[in-house]
Design a protein around this motif. Structure first.
Motif, PDB file in Angstrom:
ATOM      1  N   GLY A 127     -28.403  63.256  13.922  1.00 35.63           N
ATOM      2  CA  GLY A 127     -27.998  62.029  13.247  1.00 35.63           C
ATOM      3  C   GLY A 127     -28.994  60.933  13.527  1.00 35.63           C
ATOM      4  O   GLY A 127     -28.676  59.929  14.160  1.00 35.63           O
ATOM      5  N   ASP A 128     -30.219  61.157  13.075  1.00 33.95           N
ATOM      6  CA  ASP A 128     -31.309  60.233  13.344  1.00 33.95           C
ATOM      7  C   ASP A 128     -32.470  60.595  12.428  1.00 33.95           C
ATOM      8  O   ASP A 128     -32.873  61.755  12.385  1.00 33.95           O
ATOM      9  CB  ASP A 128     -31.749  60.360  14.807  1.00 33.95           C
ATOM     10  CG  ASP A 128     -32.735  59.279  15.166  1.00 33.95           C
ATOM     11  OD1 ASP A 128     -32.329  58.310  15.808  1.00 33.95           O
ATOM     12  OD2 ASP A 128     -33.908  59.406  14.771  1.00 33.95           O
ATOM     13  N   GLY A 143     -33.133  64.208   9.361  1.00 34.22           N
ATOM     14  CA  GLY A 143     -32.047  63.355   9.836  1.00 34.22           C
ATOM     15  C   GLY A 143     -30.845  63.417   8.912  1.00 34.22           C
ATOM     16  O   GLY A 143     -30.984  63.644   7.714  1.00 34.22           O
ATOM     17  N   ILE A 144     -29.671  63.229   9.496  1.00 33.09           N
ATOM     18  CA  ILE A 144     -28.424  63.306   8.731  1.00 33.09           C
ATOM     19  C   ILE A 144     -27.514  62.138   9.098  1.00 33.09           C
ATOM     20  O   ILE A 144     -27.690  61.504  10.138  1.00 33.09           O
ATOM     21  CB  ILE A 144     -27.687  64.647   8.985  1.00 33.09           C
ATOM     22  CG1 ILE A 144     -27.410  64.856  10.485  1.00 33.09           C
ATOM     23  CG2 ILE A 144     -28.481  65.812   8.421  1.00 33.09           C
ATOM     24  CD1 ILE A 144     -26.622  66.117  10.805  1.00 33.09           C
ATOM     25  N   GLY A 145     -26.539  61.873   8.240  1.00 32.60           N
ATOM     26  CA  GLY A 145     -25.542  60.840   8.508  1.00 32.60           C
ATOM     27  C   GLY A 145     -24.403  61.402   9.343  1.00 32.60           C
ATOM     28  O   GLY A 145     -24.319  62.612   9.591  1.00 32.60           O
ATOM     29  N   GLN A 148     -22.264  64.181   8.081  1.00 30.59           N
ATOM     30  CA  GLN A 148     -22.941  65.480   8.187  1.00 30.59           C
ATOM     31  C   GLN A 148     -22.968  65.985   9.627  1.00 30.59           C
ATOM     32  O   GLN A 148     -22.921  67.192   9.854  1.00 30.59           O
ATOM     33  CB  GLN A 148     -24.361  65.368   7.613  1.00 30.59           C
ATOM     34  CG  GLN A 148     -24.365  65.118   6.109  1.00 30.59           C
ATOM     35  CD  GLN A 148     -25.769  64.846   5.592  1.00 30.59           C
ATOM     36  OE1 GLN A 148     -26.446  63.946   6.065  1.00 30.59           O
ATOM     37  NE2 GLN A 148     -26.211  65.625   4.618  1.00 30.59           N
TER      38      GLN A 148
END
Ligand code: SF4
Lengths: 465, 218
Positions: A127-128, A143-145, A148
């Motif tokens: 998450g980055d 990177g994911i939110g 996710q």
């Protein structure tokens, strides 16, 4: 059919297809940190689930942590709460945590590679947005939110639309004083901070092949700053040598199996990319940014573009950016006084970056007006720096090496640049307020940062070599 | 749209079908997620109250007073549609950016170009990102400039964005799967959970999994 490396790895990870453009993709390694994980953990618990594959998940607190006195409790309450929540969540879900003081602690994108957790052929998420760093090993890393993150916690999978592919080829040799950071700042200045949006980039060419793993990570790290989903570099001997013998690299028979597989990981000769860009390494110079996005960069010895060079539509945004920075169109930056320097972050907080900086400042003195934040990216980097005497060299030159963390890269901890002050920073973003409210960031390489730190103003490092 | 109540904690996703609303213009290019929600406001461990800090440093002076000229503070603008300049949402992956936009009360964000991660996060949160041409975007800004009470209609089923007064229509793209999700309020995770047997089968055939060292909790 001829395939790109990206396409090969993508199809090797498809568990199921939802429609023509959308797949369920399996994730091999999931890194987490304190800021983007708590809501995802709550989401998993609300569903009555546990983390599905905890031993493919690795956690470390980095964004919020102080970079002095890490043995003491964190002073700031909200930061402490977030770090405590990470610890609690990891305990509840059996996730491996490298907390403050642990010999493996550090910025998430620094520790993955140095522990051998990052390997070719993998899918890696966090998450980055700078998860793109791990692509330097020939993996699909992005990177994911937080939604996710919850998806990966719950299923080890993500539902994803397949991005387009872009090849960026850089051939030739770099001039002295020009570093990997300059390569990527140069590319972004050419294609803008949105030029890569929608694409997954593969970097190749002789200038890329000659780079060390750490330099390759610097390049892939900033792929997101051109808007790209991620960046990757095909693995080669440099990659294998870096991984071999690390804590979590494959051992024995596993190593042989892995290596045989990794050697197959490259784009087929003649494979088609959706976009292809080529650059000449000889054209790259030490770079510096003057504006409030990483695409606003120039060769350090040139001038900020004049208004006529900017599209009419974009002029208001350009002007707004210059107003924030306190610069004028057409202005020269050489000689401009700067009071802050930041060496660190997942872009340039690795041991080679500390070596570059310390070699330059060795026997010189920090300029009186300079406040410097020298922050190793991880405990291992810190320990290595101490073993090599880098901390002593820095001290003799008037600098102090701090403890690992994201620090002034995003200034969530106390390491803030005061309002209105200029900071030459080796990190990756020069957005308004990124290094603290009102702070003015100029992105540059570790070598340029070292030259600024001893000069107290912006200089062309090539003239000091 | 001030005073919009925060969504309850466990909200997965609102259904989205059509929306007719006024819009708030933000004609600035390259709005990055550090502007949408500055890093120092990311310290919460719950998804609550982020709307208060949306565009924090553009909306408030250092002493906490409102900057009157910022569009969100300007009483003449309102509505649950935010119109942003080109390349909206670049930078960090922080979903907090979407949370703050949602929590403030926006359900649709319009731009001529979106950053990838931001766009994906919006779709996962029940915010509809509508991408229109630069020309159409300028038309929208001009319409609001002319009449700040101008209304816009968003129709997800038909994938259209309409300037109501002139009946000027722009079609927009959306992944068909994500469209179904938004229309019905589904989220990805329920879907993926339903194919868990396929995931487990995949793991037995994966090359990487065959040699992967898996750190266990010490
Ligand atoms: S060092 Fe900066 S860019 Fe890297 S993970 Fe930390 S905050 Fe993000």
């Amino acid at each position: 059919m001829k395939k790109t490396l990206f396409e090969k790895l993508w199809s090797a990870h498809v568990v199921d297809s939802v429609n023509d453009t959308t797949d369920i993709v399996y994730i091999d390694r999931h890194f987490i940190h304190e800021v983007t994980s708590p809501v995802a953990f709550s989401g998993v618990e609300d569903r009555g689930l546990k983390v599905f594959r905890p031993n493919q998940t690795v956690a470390t607190p980095d964004h919020n942590v102080p970079t002095i006195d890490q043995h003491l409790p964190i002073q700031e309450e909200l930061s402490r709460n977030q770090v405590d929540a990470l610890t609690r969540n990891c305990q509840n879900h059996n996730v491996n945590l490298y907390g403050l003081g642990h010999p493996f602690h550090g910025v998430v994108h620094i520790i993955g590679p140095e522990l051998g957790l990052t390997q070719p052929g993998m899918t890696i998420v966090c998450g980055d947005s700078h998860t793109s760093t791990h692509g330097a090993f020939g993996s699909i890393a992005f990177g994911i939110g937080t939604s996710q993150v919850e998806s990966v916690f719950s299923t080890q999978c993500l539902l994803l639309a397949k991005p387009k592919t872009m090849k960026i080829e850089i051939n030739g040799t770099l001039d002295k004083g020009v570093e990997a950071k300059d390569i990527i700042l140069y590319i972004i200045s050419k294609i803008s901070s949105s030029g890569g949006t929608g694409y997954f980039v593969e970097y190749c060419g002789s200038a890329i092949e000659s780079l060390s793993m750490e330099e390759r990570m610097t390049i892939c790290n900033m792929s997101i700053e051109m808007g790209a989903r991620g960046g990757m570099i095909a693995p080669d001997q440099t990659t294998y040598d870096y991984i071999q013998g690390k804590e979590y690299s494959p051992k024995g028979e596993d190593w042989d199996n892995a290596l045989a597989y990794w050697k197959t990981l490259k784009s087929d000769e003649g494979a088609e990319f959706d976009a292809v860009l080529e650059f000449d390494a000889a054209d790259i110079a030490p770079m510096i940014t003057y504006g409030t996005n990483p695409g606003m960069g120039i060769k350090v010895n040139t001038t900020i573009p004049s208004l006529e060079d900017i599209d009419a539509d974009t002029r208001p945004t350009f002007q707004k950016s210059l107003d924030y920075m306190g610069f004028e169109a057409g202005q020269e930056l050489l000689g401009k006084q700067v009071n802050w320097v930041f060496l660190g972050s997942c872009t340039n907080g690795r041991i080679e970056d500390l070596r570059t900086f310390s070699e330059f400042v060795k026997g010189k003195k920090k300029a009186d007006n300079i406040n410097a934040l020298i922050v190793p990216g991880s405990k291992k980097v810190e320990q290595q720096a101490i073993a090599e005497g880098i901390d002593k060299i820095l001290e003799e030159a008037g600098f102090v090496m701090r403890e690992p963390g994201c620090s002034s890269c995003l200034a969530m901890n106390e390491d803030k640049i005061p309002p209105g002050e200029y900071s030459v920073s080796t990190s990756n973003r020069n957005f308004e307020g990124r290094q603290g409210p009102g702070a003015r960031t100029l992105l540059a390489s570790p070598l340029t940062a070292a030259a600024v730190a001893v000069s107290g103003k912006i200089v062309d490092v090539r003239e000091l070599l | 749209m001030r005073g919009f109540t925060s969504p309850p904690q466990n909200i997965k996703m609102d259904k989205f079908t059509t929306l007719v609303s006024r819009a708030v213009p933000l004609p600035i290019e390259d709005v990055d997620t550090d502007q949408i929600i500055p890093a120092r406001f990311l310290k919460a461990t719950k998804r609550e109250g982020f709307g208060d800090n949306l565009f924090r440093d553009w909306r408030y002076n250092a002493d906490g007073s409102l900057k009157e000229d910022f569009p969100l503070n300007n009483a003449k603008y309102s509505g649950s549609i935010l119109i942003g300049g080109k390349n909206f949402g670049s930078g960090s992956s922080r979903e907090h950016a979407g949370w703050s936009i949602y929590d403030y009360g926006f359900r649709v964000v319009v731009s001529s170009f979106f950053a990838d991660i931001f766009k994906g996060n919006c779709l996962n949160l029940g915010i509809l990102p509508v991408q229109v041409s630069e020309e159409f975007l300028q038309k929208i800004f001009a319409e609001i400039e002319n009449n700040n009470e101008a209304e816009f209609k968003v129709d997800l089923e038909n994938q259209t964005f309409t300037i109501v007064s002139s009946n000027d229509v722009s079609e927009f793209d959306i992944n068909p799967y994500k469209k179904t999700c938004l229309l019905n309020g589904y989220d990805d995770i329920d879907y993926i959970l339903s194919i868990k047997d396929k995931i487990e089968a995949y793991e037995t055939t994966s090359k990487v999994q065959s040699y992967l060292e898996k750190p266990v909790v010490e």
